[in-house]
Design a protein around this motif. Structure first.
Motif, short mmCIF file in Angstrom:
data_model
loop_
_atom_site.label_atom_id
_atom_site.label_comp_id
_atom_site.label_asym_id
_atom_site.label_seq_id
_atom_site.Cartn_x
_atom_site.Cartn_y
_atom_site.Cartn_z
N UNK A 89 0.84 -1.20 0.00
CA UNK A 89 0.00 0.00 0.00
C UNK A 89 0.88 1.25 0.00
N UNK A 90 0.35 2.36 -0.48
CA UNK A 90 1.15 3.60 -0.46
C UNK A 90 1.40 4.05 0.97
N UNK A 91 2.49 4.75 1.22
CA UNK A 91 2.79 5.18 2.59
C UNK A 91 1.73 6.15 3.10
N UNK A 92 1.45 6.04 4.40
CA UNK A 92 0.44 6.93 4.99
C UNK A 92 1.07 8.26 5.38
#
Length: 126
Positions: free
Chosen positions: A78-81
């Motif tokens: 997942x993309x970084x938060x």
């Protein structure tokens, strides 16, 4: 003190040879070890010469992968938060409190050290 003798037999071993055989490496061609009739090279560990069958043939040839080849991708991370915002005032207050505690511990340690030194010096004088 060491004295030198120009005609010493001990130094003869270390002198360069004189005459036509003392030419540069370019003057004397190196024999091809694979040529027939040439002596076999010595093995790296000494002893008997290495046989032609035991020589290292080199690495195997490599083949390039087909164009467009990539390893298979199974999971997409997942993309970084986004990180939470920092409370700069709270950080400054925490740093001030940590500095005060550090100075306090240093002062107590210094006082204990001075007390121990005074006790040691008073024992020497008595």
């Amino acid at each position: 003190m060491t004295t030198r003798s120009d005609d010493s037999a001990d130094d003869a071993f270390w002198r360069r040879p004189t005459g036509p055989s003392a030419g540069s490496p370019a003057d004397s061609p190196t024999p091809d070890p694979s040529a027939p009739g040439s002596p076999a090279p010595a093995s790296p560990l000494g002893g008997a010469p290495a046989s032609p069958a035991s020589r290292y043939p080199g690495p195997p040839p490599s083949s390039t992968p087909p164009p467009g080849w990539r390893p298979p991708v199974h999971v997409q991370p997942p993309p970084p938060r986004r990180l939470p915002a920092q409370d700069l005032a709270a950080l400054d207050a925490a740093e001030d409190s940590a500095r005060t505690l550090t100075y306090g511990i240093g002062m107590v340690g210094a006082a204990a050290l001075v007390l121990v030194i005074c006790l040691l010096c008073s024992r020497v004088l008595v």
